[in-house]
Write a protein that holds these residues in place. Structure first.
Motif, short mmCIF file in Angstrom:
data_model
loop_
_atom_site.label_atom_id
_atom_site.label_comp_id
_atom_site.label_asym_id
_atom_site.label_seq_id
_atom_site.Cartn_x
_atom_site.Cartn_y
_atom_site.Cartn_z
N VAL A 122 19.54 -4.41 -7.21
CA VAL A 122 18.38 -4.32 -8.10
C VAL A 122 17.42 -3.27 -7.53
CG1 VAL A 122 16.37 -5.52 -9.04
CG2 VAL A 122 18.57 -6.70 -8.87
N ASP A 123 17.05 -2.28 -8.34
CA ASP A 123 16.10 -1.27 -7.89
C ASP A 123 14.71 -1.86 -7.73
OD1 ASP A 123 17.79 0.85 -7.54
OD2 ASP A 123 17.09 1.99 -9.28
N GLU B 173 13.04 4.18 -14.75
CA GLU B 173 11.85 3.42 -14.35
C GLU B 173 11.01 4.20 -13.35
OE1 GLU B 173 14.98 0.48 -15.63
OE2 GLU B 173 14.92 2.25 -14.34
N VAL B 174 11.66 4.82 -12.38
CA VAL B 174 10.92 5.60 -11.39
C VAL B 174 10.25 6.80 -12.05
CG1 VAL B 174 11.14 7.07 -9.33
CG2 VAL B 174 12.29 4.84 -9.42
N LEU C 98 17.42 -10.26 10.50
CA LEU C 98 18.05 -9.00 10.09
C LEU C 98 17.72 -8.72 8.64
CD1 LEU C 98 20.04 -6.61 10.39
CD2 LEU C 98 21.90 -8.22 9.87
N GLY C 99 17.21 -7.54 8.38
CA GLY C 99 16.94 -7.12 7.02
C GLY C 99 17.52 -5.74 6.78
N ALA C 100 18.24 -5.58 5.69
CA ALA C 100 18.89 -4.30 5.39
C ALA C 100 17.86 -3.25 4.98
CB ALA C 100 19.90 -4.49 4.27
N PRO C 101 18.19 -1.97 5.14
CA PRO C 101 17.31 -0.93 4.59
C PRO C 101 17.22 -1.05 3.07
CG PRO C 101 18.95 0.01 6.08
CD PRO C 101 19.36 -1.41 5.82
N HIS C 102 16.16 -0.50 2.53
CA HIS C 102 15.91 -0.57 1.10
C HIS C 102 16.06 0.82 0.49
CE1 HIS C 102 12.36 0.71 -1.42
NE2 HIS C 102 13.05 0.04 -2.30
N HIS C 103 16.71 0.86 -0.67
CA HIS C 103 16.86 2.14 -1.38
C HIS C 103 16.85 1.87 -2.88
CE1 HIS C 103 18.22 6.20 -2.34
NE2 HIS C 103 19.07 5.64 -3.18
N ALA C 104 16.11 2.70 -3.60
CA ALA C 104 16.12 2.66 -5.06
C ALA C 104 16.42 4.06 -5.58
CB ALA C 104 14.77 2.17 -5.59
N ASP C 105 17.03 4.13 -6.73
CA ASP C 105 17.42 5.41 -7.32
C ASP C 105 16.16 6.20 -7.69
OD1 ASP C 105 18.44 7.54 -8.69
OD2 ASP C 105 19.36 6.36 -10.31
N GLN D 78 0.82 -1.21 0.00
CA GLN D 78 0.00 0.00 0.00
C GLN D 78 0.86 1.27 0.00
OE1 GLN D 78 0.04 -2.30 2.42
NE2 GLN D 78 1.14 -1.26 4.07
N SER D 79 0.46 2.22 -0.86
CA SER D 79 1.20 3.49 -0.91
C SER D 79 0.33 4.64 -1.40
CB SER D 79 2.42 3.37 -1.83
OG SER D 79 2.03 3.31 -3.19
N GLY D 80 -0.94 4.39 -1.70
CA GLY D 80 -1.79 5.45 -2.22
C GLY D 80 -1.32 5.98 -3.55
N LEU D 81 -0.76 5.08 -4.39
CA LEU D 81 -0.20 5.38 -5.71
C LEU D 81 0.98 6.37 -5.64
CD1 LEU D 81 -3.15 4.23 -6.52
CD2 LEU D 81 -2.61 5.24 -8.72
N ARG D 82 1.62 6.43 -4.49
CA ARG D 82 2.91 7.11 -4.38
C ARG D 82 4.01 6.07 -4.55
NH1 ARG D 82 1.72 9.94 1.29
NH2 ARG D 82 0.73 7.89 1.51
N ILE D 83 5.22 6.50 -4.80
CA ILE D 83 6.32 5.58 -5.09
C ILE D 83 7.31 5.62 -3.93
CG2 ILE D 83 8.24 5.06 -6.64
CD1 ILE D 83 5.31 6.99 -7.99
N VAL D 84 7.49 4.48 -3.31
CA VAL D 84 8.40 4.37 -2.17
C VAL D 84 9.76 3.93 -2.67
CG1 VAL D 84 8.84 3.26 0.05
CG2 VAL D 84 6.48 3.78 -0.64
#
Length: 299
Positions: free
Chosen positions: A257-258, A223-224, A211-218, A90-96
């Protein structure tokens, strides 16, 4: 290209497993997190994927709510890759494009049993572990409002002792820690390093159970940009968003991978009044279709 959705849900009361429609809101456990998005993704995959000039996968997993290690995590470890991944959370059609990492840790204390009438003859392990929890919370206090900072949730404190007139000789606390990439004590650290750090902070033995690493995409990738345009074309602003919760995108981010979160609207995930906003589903479907078609044109 991968469309990713999870089919598992967190526990709920019996009534939440019968869907209830109230106007444009569909209430029910998993309606917002994230069964509605999964249905939309499956529909888009079925109808659009065969028409595209590049491969598209639909990845449906069943363990995201308990960490995702045997679903998306396992598949990524076995070599599953993509040029870009959309997680239908869920994101309300925003891009996380950024979300926090996760540590699930157990704090353990041992003491010495004694008669409760003579507590000075023993050592109360429950008092030791609760003091350890307080030291951890003093370092990372619960924010009064939303804040992009490390947070600690005390999920459970327990002991094997069952008698009121006995000083407990063992106790443990289960904590859930969410941390941004800027937390140098946790981000980029191994489980052993994090356990050592938390032991130094709390003064008790600490075991890292997950343990899970933080997530980051460009945020500036092609694509974004295309996904933001697709959201705008269906009436949404396509803004970028940071999420406090961890998601399966972190497994892709860890291997370069983004992956982004992009899903419909609603509210109350994991709560008693969880609902998906049905008005957002047609727009969500159209935005996914437009994005996939435009991505093919760029190729």
């Amino acid at each position: 290209m991968i469309l990713n959705a999870h089919l598992d849900v967190v526990p709920g009361v019996a009534e939440q497993f019968t869907a209830r429609l109230d106007g444009h809101r569909l209430y029910g456990r998993g309606a917002h997190d994230m069964k509605a998005a999964a249905v939309v993704m499956a529909t888009v995959f079925r109808e659009v994927a065969p028409t595209l000039p590049y491969p598209v996968a639909l990845q449906l997993v069943t363990d995201e709510e308990v960490g995702g290690f045997d679903g998306t995590g396992h598949q990524v470890a076995r070599g599953v890759r993509a040029g870009f991944v959309i997680i239908g959370e869920q994101s309300g059609l925003r891009i996380v494009t950024e979300s926090k990492g996760i540590v699930r840790a157990r704090l353990t204390a041992t003491g010495r049993t004694a008669h409760a009438a003579y507590p000075w003859l023993g050592s109360n392990a429950l008092l030791t572990v609760t003091a350890a929890v307080q030291r951890l919370l003093a370092r990372h206090p619960v924010p009064a409002a939303e804040q992009w900072a490390t947070t600690v949730n005390v999920a459970r404190v327990e002991t094997s002792n069952t008698a009121a007139n006995v000083v407990p000789a063992d106790a443990s606390a289960l904590v859930d820690i969410r941390f941004p990439p800027s937390d140098e004590d946790l981000a980029g650290r191994t489980a052993a390093e994090i356990a050592a750090h938390l032991t130094a902070v709390t003064g008790v033995e600490v075991t890292v159970e997950a343990l899970g690493a933080p997530h980051h995409a460009d945020p500036d990738s092609a694509e974004v940009r295309l996904l933001r345009q697709a959201a705008r074309q269906v009436g949404y602003d396509g803004t970028l968003l940071r999420k406090h919760g961890a998601a399966d995108g972190r497994f892709y981010s860890a291997v370069g991978v983004d992956a982004v979160i992009f899903g419909p609207g609603g509210d109350g995930q994991h709560g008693p009044e969880e609902y998906v906003d049905l008005r957002t589903l047609p727009a969500y479907r159209k935005a996914l279709e437009t994005f996939l078609e435009e991505l093919g044109g760029c190729g």
